[in-house]
Design a protein around this motif. Sequence first.
Motif, PDB file in Angstrom:
ATOM      1  N   GLN A  41       1.334  -1.375   0.294  1.00 15.52           N
ATOM      2  CA  GLN A  41       0.696  -0.214   0.343  1.00 15.52           C
ATOM      3  C   GLN A  41       1.095   1.325   0.220  1.00 15.52           C
ATOM      4  OE1 GLN A  41      -3.006   0.350  -0.634  1.00 15.52           O
ATOM      5  NE2 GLN A  41      -4.005  -1.523  -0.543  1.00 15.52           N
ATOM      6  N   THR A  42       1.872   0.858   0.792  1.00 12.30           N
ATOM      7  CA  THR A  42       2.874   2.103   0.693  1.00 12.30           C
ATOM      8  C   THR A  42       3.158   2.964  -0.546  1.00 12.30           C
ATOM      9  OG1 THR A  42       3.684   2.231   3.299  1.00 12.30           O
ATOM     10  CG2 THR A  42       4.981   3.031   1.441  1.00 12.30           C
ATOM     11  N   LEU A  43       3.466   1.590  -0.881  1.00 17.22           N
ATOM     12  CA  LEU A  43       4.236   1.866  -2.921  1.00 17.22           C
ATOM     13  C   LEU A  43       3.612   2.158  -3.453  1.00 17.22           C
ATOM     14  CD1 LEU A  43       6.507  -1.988  -3.188  1.00 17.22           C
ATOM     15  CD2 LEU A  43       7.300   1.150  -3.051  1.00 17.22           C
ATOM     16  N   ILE A  44       1.993   1.372  -3.425  1.00 11.60           N
ATOM     17  CA  ILE A  44       0.851   1.698  -4.204  1.00 11.60           C
ATOM     18  C   ILE A  44       0.505   3.549  -3.973  1.00 11.60           C
ATOM     19  CG2 ILE A  44      -1.027   1.754  -5.106  1.00 11.60           C
ATOM     20  CD1 ILE A  44      -1.318  -0.977  -4.612  1.00 11.60           C
ATOM     21  N   LYS A  45       0.823   4.178  -3.083  1.00 18.67           N
ATOM     22  CA  LYS A  45       0.126   5.635  -2.701  1.00 18.67           C
ATOM     23  C   LYS A  45       1.673   6.160  -3.908  1.00 18.67           C
ATOM     24  CE  LYS A  45      -1.305   8.391   0.916  1.00 18.67           C
ATOM     25  NZ  LYS A  45      -1.513   9.018   1.652  1.00 18.67           N
ATOM     26  N   LEU A  46       2.392   6.050  -3.242  1.00 21.45           N
ATOM     27  CA  LEU A  46       4.117   6.720  -3.346  1.00 21.45           C
ATOM     28  C   LEU A  46       4.352   6.578  -5.198  1.00 21.45           C
ATOM     29  CD1 LEU A  46       6.859   8.087  -2.942  1.00 21.45           C
ATOM     30  CD2 LEU A  46       8.088   5.340  -2.459  1.00 21.45           C
ATOM     31  N   ILE A  47       4.230   5.576  -5.664  1.00 22.90           N
ATOM     32  CA  ILE A  47       4.269   5.861  -6.724  1.00 22.90           C
ATOM     33  C   ILE A  47       3.388   6.374  -8.064  1.00 22.90           C
ATOM     34  CG2 ILE A  47       5.672   3.795  -9.067  1.00 22.90           C
ATOM     35  CD1 ILE A  47       6.398   1.809  -6.507  1.00 22.90           C
ATOM     36  N   SER A  48       2.504   6.086  -7.358  1.00 28.05           N
ATOM     37  CA  SER A  48       1.370   6.449  -8.189  1.00 28.05           C
ATOM     38  C   SER A  48       1.543   8.392  -7.867  1.00 28.05           C
ATOM     39  CB  SER A  48      -0.791   6.631  -7.361  1.00 28.05           C
ATOM     40  OG  SER A  48      -0.429   5.081  -7.447  1.00 28.05           O
ATOM     41  N   MET A  49       1.523   8.748  -6.835  1.00 29.48           N
ATOM     42  CA  MET A  49       1.974  10.140  -6.437  1.00 29.48           C
ATOM     43  C   MET A  49       2.627  10.742  -7.366  1.00 29.48           C
ATOM     44  SD  MET A  49       3.660  12.334  -5.223  1.00 29.48           S
ATOM     45  CE  MET A  49       3.877  12.701  -3.377  1.00 29.48           C
ATOM     46  N   LEU A  92       3.139   4.906 -13.548  1.00 28.79           N
ATOM     47  CA  LEU A  92       2.018   4.570 -13.256  1.00 28.79           C
ATOM     48  C   LEU A  92       2.124   2.684 -13.704  1.00 28.79           C
ATOM     49  CD1 LEU A  92      -0.350   7.453 -14.462  1.00 28.79           C
ATOM     50  CD2 LEU A  92       0.658   6.627 -12.402  1.00 28.79           C
ATOM     51  N   ARG A  93       2.833   2.132 -14.832  1.00 22.52           N
ATOM     52  CA  ARG A  93       2.799   1.544 -15.061  1.00 22.52           C
ATOM     53  C   ARG A  93       3.514   0.482 -13.993  1.00 22.52           C
ATOM     54  NH1 ARG A  93      -0.267  -1.053 -19.079  1.00 22.52           N
ATOM     55  NH2 ARG A  93       0.558  -0.593 -20.882  1.00 22.52           N
ATOM     56  N   VAL A  94       4.394   1.122 -13.269  1.00 18.03           N
ATOM     57  CA  VAL A  94       5.230   0.001 -12.074  1.00 18.03           C
ATOM     58  C   VAL A  94       4.321  -0.116 -10.845  1.00 18.03           C
ATOM     59  CG1 VAL A  94       6.824  -0.125 -10.371  1.00 18.03           C
ATOM     60  CG2 VAL A  94       6.948   0.876 -12.404  1.00 18.03           C
ATOM     61  N   ALA A  95       3.513   1.202 -10.868  1.00 16.24           N
ATOM     62  CA  ALA A  95       2.529   1.051  -9.765  1.00 16.24           C
ATOM     63  C   ALA A  95       0.732   0.625 -10.521  1.00 16.24           C
ATOM     64  CB  ALA A  95       1.167   2.554  -9.585  1.00 16.24           C
ATOM     65  N   GLU A  96       0.886  -0.138 -11.389  1.00 19.34           N
ATOM     66  CA  GLU A  96      -0.617  -1.262 -12.091  1.00 19.34           C
ATOM     67  C   GLU A  96       0.066  -2.311 -11.320  1.00 19.34           C
ATOM     68  OE1 GLU A  96      -3.130  -0.058 -15.774  1.00 19.34           O
ATOM     69  OE2 GLU A  96      -0.592  -0.034 -16.470  1.00 19.34           O
ATOM     70  N   ASP A  97       1.063  -2.805 -11.583  1.00 22.17           N
ATOM     71  CA  ASP A  97       1.904  -4.184 -11.316  1.00 22.17           C
ATOM     72  C   ASP A  97       1.535  -4.492  -9.984  1.00 22.17           C
ATOM     73  OD1 ASP A  97       1.940  -5.157 -13.826  1.00 22.17           O
ATOM     74  OD2 ASP A  97       4.701  -4.140 -13.824  1.00 22.17           O
ATOM     75  N   LEU A  98       1.576  -3.444  -9.227  1.00 20.36           N
ATOM     76  CA  LEU A  98       1.426  -3.729  -7.421  1.00 20.36           C
ATOM     77  C   LEU A  98      -0.442  -3.740  -7.589  1.00 20.36           C
ATOM     78  CD1 LEU A  98       4.076  -0.567  -6.512  1.00 20.36           C
ATOM     79  CD2 LEU A  98       4.109  -3.152  -5.692  1.00 20.36           C
ATOM     80  N   ARG A 106      -4.850   1.136 -14.448  1.00 17.74           N
ATOM     81  CA  ARG A 106      -4.373   3.206 -14.637  1.00 17.74           C
ATOM     82  C   ARG A 106      -6.052   3.481 -14.574  1.00 17.74           C
ATOM     83  NH1 ARG A 106      -0.630   5.582 -18.070  1.00 17.74           N
ATOM     84  NH2 ARG A 106       0.879   3.235 -17.917  1.00 17.74           N
ATOM     85  N   GLU A 107      -7.076   2.948 -15.468  1.00 18.37           N
ATOM     86  CA  GLU A 107      -7.903   4.277 -14.824  1.00 18.37           C
ATOM     87  C   GLU A 107      -8.757   4.486 -13.514  1.00 18.37           C
ATOM     88  OE1 GLU A 107     -12.055   5.634 -15.700  1.00 18.37           O
ATOM     89  OE2 GLU A 107      -9.888   5.078 -17.453  1.00 18.37           O
ATOM     90  N   ASP A 108      -8.313   3.391 -12.739  1.00 16.63           N
ATOM     91  CA  ASP A 108      -8.685   3.590 -11.313  1.00 16.63           C
ATOM     92  C   ASP A 108      -7.861   4.658 -10.873  1.00 16.63           C
ATOM     93  OD1 ASP A 108     -11.248   1.587 -10.682  1.00 16.63           O
ATOM     94  OD2 ASP A 108      -9.356   0.509 -11.194  1.00 16.63           O
ATOM     95  N   ILE A 109      -5.984   5.299 -11.491  1.00 14.37           N
ATOM     96  CA  ILE A 109      -5.402   5.937 -10.850  1.00 14.37           C
ATOM     97  C   ILE A 109      -6.157   6.942 -10.814  1.00 14.37           C
ATOM     98  CG2 ILE A 109      -3.281   6.609 -10.852  1.00 14.37           C
ATOM     99  CD1 ILE A 109      -2.679   3.815 -11.094  1.00 14.37           C
ATOM    100  N   MET A 110      -6.387   7.365 -12.640  1.00 10.62           N
ATOM    101  CA  MET A 110      -6.693   8.403 -12.787  1.00 10.62           C
ATOM    102  C   MET A 110      -7.827   9.083 -12.522  1.00 10.62           C
ATOM    103  SD  MET A 110      -4.167   8.712 -14.849  1.00 10.62           S
ATOM    104  CE  MET A 110      -4.746  10.712 -15.666  1.00 10.62           C
ATOM    105  N   GLN A 111      -9.145   7.688 -12.122  1.00 15.05           N
ATOM    106  CA  GLN A 111     -10.360   8.428 -11.352  1.00 15.05           C
ATOM    107  C   GLN A 111      -9.846   9.043 -10.077  1.00 15.05           C
ATOM    108  OE1 GLN A 111     -13.169   8.958 -12.881  1.00 15.05           O
ATOM    109  NE2 GLN A 111     -12.146   8.271 -14.826  1.00 15.05           N
TER     110      GLN A 111
END
Length: 322
Positions: A41-49, A92-98, A106-111
């Motif tokens: 979860q830490t990685l998802i938040k950090l890398i997405s941001m 965002l590709r890196v975040a998607e894998d997580l 990716r759609e969820d990240i943008m939303q």
Amino acid sequence: MDVLTSFERLSDEEKYEHFMKRIEAGEKIEADDWMPEEYRQTLIKLISMHGISEIMGALPEKEWVPKAPTLRRKLGIMAKVQDEMGHGQLLLRVAEDLMKPYGRNREDIMQDLFTGRLKFHNVFHMPAPTWGDAGLIGWLVDGAAIMTQTNMLKASYGPYARALQRICAEEVFHAQHGEAIIMALAEGTEEQKALIQDSLNRWWDSLLMFFGPASADTTGSSKQDITVKYKIRSKTNEQLRQDFFSKYVPRILSLGLEIPDETMHYDKENETWVYQQPDWNEFKNIVKNNGPKSKDRLDLRKNAYDQNAWVRKALSPDNQAI
């Protein structure tokens, strides 16, 4: 298969101990490896941001592509904008894998960006009304970004560390691009020199906020402690800010500019820079999308995303973002 079966038989506590031993030993964690939920979860938040900030960070400079003073400057800033967008797509590709275990993409990240759940960096909520701002973003904002990102080049999560290798190499050119603009202005007329000082005055607090608060007490967040614990990064927010001061304050002064903080000085005894804290309540307000340009830039990003939905649909049979 026997090794995998043996590992799967371990309790969650034993898996966690095994995981921590791996990162303590300097091993890289890969996308398909077992990892604690807190780590993921830490990685998802950090890398997405980080990825979204690269994309949103291209917007202030995008405004200057048609207004740059010469063709050479237009080409330079256009190339920089393209690089930043590329960095965002890579991250965002890196975040998607997580996010795959949660059925998110990716759609969820943008939303999440459009609904305010996902934040982007405080500096990219700010206006850039002059050519001095365009230079300062490249020189000091990208300089601060390099310090933050090189601090994670040895991150325990392999895909992020590898992506940062490319990103940091290109960011060095971005900082040189910004410095070239600033040096040209500094060697110009008094009006051009004043342009730099005006930009520095307006951006100073944002630059201090760039690294985040020194402690959890300031914002109620302890995420920097988590990232250090999991060896995603090695330095704290304040250590990075002090490094920034040590590198850039002498350079700023060498150009005959004034630091917009009369209290700022170097404490030789404690080997630290003493400075006036920015308003951290303002910081929290800005990253909640209440900054001067937050709405305009989010609207621009959302309009572009909506208008190009047909491209995503054409390229993806199940209409997932790519």
